[in-house]
Scaffold this active site. Structure first.
Site, PDB file in Angstrom:
ATOM      1  N   ASP A  34      -3.354  -1.937  -1.726  1.00 52.68           N
ATOM      2  CA  ASP A  34      -2.650  -2.807  -0.776  1.00 52.68           C
ATOM      3  C   ASP A  34      -3.226  -2.636   0.630  1.00 52.68           C
ATOM      4  O   ASP A  34      -2.497  -2.409   1.595  1.00 52.68           O
ATOM      5  CB  ASP A  34      -1.155  -2.500  -0.789  1.00 52.68           C
ATOM      6  N   LYS A  92       9.809   9.151   5.312  1.00 52.76           N
ATOM      7  CA  LYS A  92       9.890   7.913   4.544  1.00 52.76           C
ATOM      8  C   LYS A  92      10.809   8.132   3.343  1.00 52.76           C
ATOM      9  O   LYS A  92      10.631   9.079   2.566  1.00 52.76           O
ATOM     10  CB  LYS A  92       8.511   7.468   4.066  1.00 52.76           C
ATOM     11  N   GLY A 147      10.560  -3.756   1.937  1.00 48.22           N
ATOM     12  CA  GLY A 147      11.253  -3.920   0.667  1.00 48.22           C
ATOM     13  C   GLY A 147      11.178  -2.692  -0.203  1.00 48.22           C
ATOM     14  O   GLY A 147      11.868  -2.588  -1.214  1.00 48.22           O
TER      15      GLY A 147
END
Length: 965
Positions: free
Chosen positions: A150, A56, A37
């Site tokens: 995370d 990326k 996402g």
């Protein structure tokens, strides 16, 4: 994350074209590696340096917030300044107008998330080394003021060189910008989120320690501590203590479990003061490049990795969203996906809807295309029906008119099955010996590989080898017969009583003519007498007295004493009999004495004496000391375990981390079957004994305790046939009535309910059955007239009733068959004329109809020649022709089709080697077969747990397994 095709009518296609234009002459963009996402990652070739890199690119939707580009670039530059071997290397940070991207090191391997989905829980030494690699990377970042925010398996990559690399540092911090945060939104991944993150409090480095503790918990137990809805998981993080680790993993060292428990303290101040303190308490330590443990890590990263596969350079982390924003394209169209489910259980479905609006916000009807970023987690149909496939996270996206919308989906398992297989591969690759020890298979089922007993150890955090203060042996006094062998396990400990790494103990024997011992602790009985075997290191030593006796006569069924049916189930266990509970890794070999033939073999935790007191005779006792011949009479291939029966009914199993076959001592079986993590055998007297994983009651002994040795199924009737599914078992008993037990979340037991059953329950419908086949979440059977009856999950059409509905009772199909087999989500049948038909899931071509479309009714396999037998694996199928030739079709990512390649086949392809087969069994990711007379025995496919008879790796062509004594 699996690769996906280009986005033809998607905003991402425009991004890709811009990226190619911006990097032309410097990089050649090859293909997409994955997408989340928050970003997409592309594989590229750097022209000047001739190397592969990962690029990326941040999502345009994320970057629309004011100041988000500058905020991201600043954070990315901070992370780029980190220089640590276990942190992803960022070569450069760049900006294309308002679209930032950066060039990263390409890591060939798999994410830890992928490995955990495939392997379940991991070996203790591997866990400790992974915790050291990841923890040291986090500690390094913390010292420089960078908090990850995370930490999760998806952000930990395992390279094929044995190194773990942490990715996505600081990404979550970028998403905390007010302009992007939704009302009430928290940043991170709920499953691994710290309590302070759940409560939107200040986040410190202690939050990373908590998240790493969740990862450690999952590696140890095979499941995360908290599952359910988003609210339930957040509340559990803040208020509920996790289930004790040792209740799910009995062989976990107490100090390791205690260290993880402290990492999971609710209050940050109650956790370890520093990450270095946590690593020391965990026994986490580095290992040298020459240590075999590094090769084991590398093997985990290579599983399912083709030689030309370029997965994965990084896994973009989806940003958790409580509602889904619409993505508007240049033409003014927007698309929103709803509802956004909080979680989805494996085997369950949810229908998503996509609303497309034009520039005036009016709803318009347009064709919508759906896709899943990870079909192994969640599948989505062309009309938006999502099916939970496996534990993990996946993004489900919809595109129409160039607009795109997506939701992040967390797939959970209602009651995740604990792996009942060995936690690591055995290191010895010598020809296997018959072990005069009951419990070798128990070591597999209990999660302990024999050769790993020495490796459940630790080392000082600075990597220095500690001095041994004591040596402990798994056995100090044992008796074996001439010609037999056994493994002694030496655990080296420091002055604090903790296991340590370093040089292994040196082994000696007082009389090599009586007992010989090699460098691994394997003893071989040479002649009658007594010898003392010594393990020594750094002046510390331990001894075992080994008594060698002459080879006893085999005990036959006729010679076995009759069992006392009034006390056999509850009598105290003789001291010489095998243990009835899983043994810890350091105690894998717990006895080397023959089985007490006066026992009936029932589990010592059974209390239902009425059920146990049947008139059926005792199963034939097999003398574990008598080496059988090399012929296999029956085969069973499961998830990570393969079993076979030999002359006289002796059963051997391999896999679960031990590629060398081990004897299932104590019983003679006429049939044998294997599920994902358990196995069952049928005796000539019609009794069923099961062992292995039992969290769903699939052993049928009335409990949910894993069993290392066979326990009797609690039913006072004789069985005539048997079949093990993923986490359930079924059999046909007296009167041709079917009974099933175990997991029942999809109605696969056929008893009219969805309730788990710990003991056999009759299948509804009053059908007279002659064969039964248990699949992943469904079951099918043949009636005495040859009709097929199926029940359970039907989401992929595996029930064959022209629908995707499930059924908790049998549904009879039209047509007749002579044999039936059930895979994970597909079913196949064989007619009297030898024609094969298959139905159900077909995404890997497992139906053999030359397509990849799911079918909800029988489809003919496209091969003219008739089949003699057929067997369905997880996502592949194999059949033996009338003349003995073997053909397979379907998933071939692990070489399970045996054609010398790893290419998927939607139509039958011949197994290489030109062998003639009499039997074949298709497992989850491997296949085994045997010729006439039971030899040769051949296996191929993935041997990540030793299930194909090798100590790891993939075999794309049949390889012979040596079963000679």
């Amino acid at each position: 994350m699996s690769a996906s095709p280009p986005y033809l009518d998607s905003p991402w296609n425009q991004v890709l074209q811009q990226l190619r234009a911006a990097t032309a002459g410097e990089f050649v963009i090859q293909r997409e590696l994955g997408r989340g996402g928050f970003a997409a990652v592309f594989l590229a070739h750097e022209i000047v340096l001739g190397r592969k890199v990962a690029i990326k690119v941040m999502s345009p939707a994320v970057m629309m917030g004011e100041g988000m580009v500058d905020r991201f670039l600043q954070e990315a530059r901070t992370v780029a300044g980190l220089n640590h071997p276990h942190i992803i290397t960022i070569h450069s940070v760049r900006r294309l107008d308002e679209l930032p991207y950066f060039i990263m090191k390409f890591v060939r391997g798999r994410s830890l998330e992928h490995v955990l989905r495939r392997e379940g829980r991991l070996p203790i030494p591997i866990i400790r080394n992974l915790l050291f690699q990841v923890g040291s990377a986090l500690a390094y970042a913390h010292r420089r003021g960078v908090i990850h925010r995370d930490v999760k398996p998806a952000n930990i990559l395992l390279g094929d060189d044995g190194n773990a690399v942490v990715t996505d540092f600081g990404i979550a911090k970028v998403a905390e910008a007010t302009s992007y945060t939704l009302t009430g939104m928290v940043i991170g991944t709920l499953t691994y989120m710290s309590p302070e993150q759940c409560e939107a409090q200040t986040v410190t480095w202690a939050s990373d320690q908590y998240s790493l503790g969740i990862v450690a918990y999952e590696m140890l137990t095979g499941s995360v501590p908290f599952t359910g809805s988003s609210f339930a998981v957040m509340h559990a993080h803040a208020e509920t203590p996790p289930a004790p680790i040792r209740s799910k993993r009995p062989d976990c060292p107490p100090d390791l479990a205690a260290a993880v428990d402290r990492m999971l303290a609710k209050a940050p101040a109650e956790r370890w003061p520093t990450m270095a303190d946590a690593l020391a308490a965990l026994g986490a330590a580095a290992v040298p490049d020459t240590d075999p443990l590094r090769e084991e890590l590398a093997q985990l990263a290579r599983v399912d990795l083709r030689d030309d596969d370029e997965c994965e350079s990084t896994v973009p982390s989806p940003v958790p969203q409580l509602r889904t924003p619409a993505f508007t394209n240049a033409g003014g169209f927007s698309l929103a996906v709803s509802p956004a489910p909080e979680s989805l259980a494996v085997g369950r479905q949810v229908r998503l809807s996509a609303v497309v609006r034009d520039a005036d916000s009016r709803e318009v009807h347009r064709k919508v295309e759906w896709r899943s970023t990870d079909p192994s987690v969640a599948l989505v149909s062309p009309d938006g029906v999502v099916t939970g496939v496996g534990h993990g996270e996946a993004a489900i996206s919809a595109t129409a008119e160039g607009a795109e919308g997506s939701v992040r989906l967390v797939v959970v398992e209602p009651e995740r099955v604990s792996a009942a297989t060995a936690v690591g591969p055995a290191r010895s690759r010598k020809p296997w010996k018959w072990v005069a020890a009951v419990g070798t298979l128990g070591a597999i089922a209990a999660g302990a590989a024999l050769a790993l007993g020495r490796r459940d150890d630790s080392r000082a955090v600075d990597g220095n080898v500690q001095v041994a203060a004591a040596v402990e042996l798994s056995a100090t006094r044992s008796a074996v017969a001439v010609g037999d062998s056994a493994m002694l396990v030496a655990t080296v400990k420091n002055d604090r009583g903790l296991p340590i790494l370093g040089p292994p103990a040196a082994w000696t024997t007082s009389d090599p003519a009586v007992v010989s011992v090699d460098s691994t602790g394997m003893i071989v009985a040479r002649s009658p007498g007594t010898a003392v075997v010594t393990a020594r290191r750094d002046g510390a030593s331990a001894q075992a007295s080994i008594t060698v006796t002459a080879k006893p006569e085999a005990v036959t069924e006729a010679a076995a004493p009759p069992r006392d049916t009034t006390t056999a189930a509850i009598a105290p266990e003789p001291t010489a009999s095998p243990p009835r509970t899983p043994a810890p890794a350091s105690q894998a070999v717990v006895a080397i004495t023959p089985r007490d033939t006066t026992r009936a073999g029932g589990s010592d935790d059974r209390t239902d004496t009425a059920t146990a007191s049947t008139a059926a005779p005792a199963p034939a006792e097999v003398n574990a000391l008598e080496p059988p011949d090399a012929r296999i009479h029956a085969l069973a291939a499961g998830g990570s375990l393969t079993c076979g029966t030999r002359t006289g009914g002796q059963a051997v199993c391999w896999g679960g981390g031990q590629p060398r076959p081990s004897l299932v001592a104590g019983f003679a079986f006429t049939q044998i079957t294997a599920g994902d993590g358990h196995a069952c055998g049928l005796t000539s007297a019609g009794e069923v004994y099961c062992w292995g994983a039992n969290s769903q009651g699939q052993l049928g002994d009335g409990s949910t305790r894993n069993q290392a040795t066979p326990v009797a199924v609690k039913l006072g009737q004789r069985f005539s046939s048997l079949s093990a599914g993923a986490s359930h078992t079924c059999g046909i008993a007296a009167g041709n009535v079917a009974y099933c037990w175990g997991a029942n979340g999809s109605g696969q037991l056929g008893d009219g309910t969805e309730n788990t059953r710990l003991e056999p329950t009759p299948v509804q419908g009053h059908l007279e059955l002659k064969q039964i086949a248990a699949g992943g979440f469904h079951t099918c059977a043949l009636t005495s007239q040859g009709e097929v009856a199926c029940w359970g999950d039907g989401a992929s059409g595996q029930l064959g009733n022209k629908s995707q509905d499930k059924s908790v009772e049998p549904m009879v199909l039209a047509g007749t068959f002579k044999a039936i087999t059930a895979g994970h989500r597909h079913t196949c049948g064989l007619t009297e004329a030898g024609k094969a038909f298959c139905w159900g899931e077909n995404s890997k071509g497992q139906l053999g109809d030359a397509s990849t479309d799911d079918r909800s009714w029988p489809q003919p396999v496209v091969l003219i020649e008739p089949f003699r037998s057929i067997d369905a694996g997880a996502a592949h199928t194999c059949g033996i022709l009338a003349k003995g030739g073997l053909f397979c079709w379907g998933d071939n990512s692990s070489g399970q089709l045996g054609d010398g390649t790893r290419s998927m086949r939607a139509r039958p392809t011949a197994v290489a080697g030109g062998h003639r087969f009499a039997m074949v069994q298709a497992g989850a990711v491997h296949t085994c077969g045997a010729g006439e007379g039971g030899e040769p025995l051949l296996c191929w496919g993935s041997s990540s747990r030793g299930q194909a008879g090798a100590a790891g790796g993939i075999q794309t062509s049949p390889a012979e397994i040596d079963l000679s004594p």
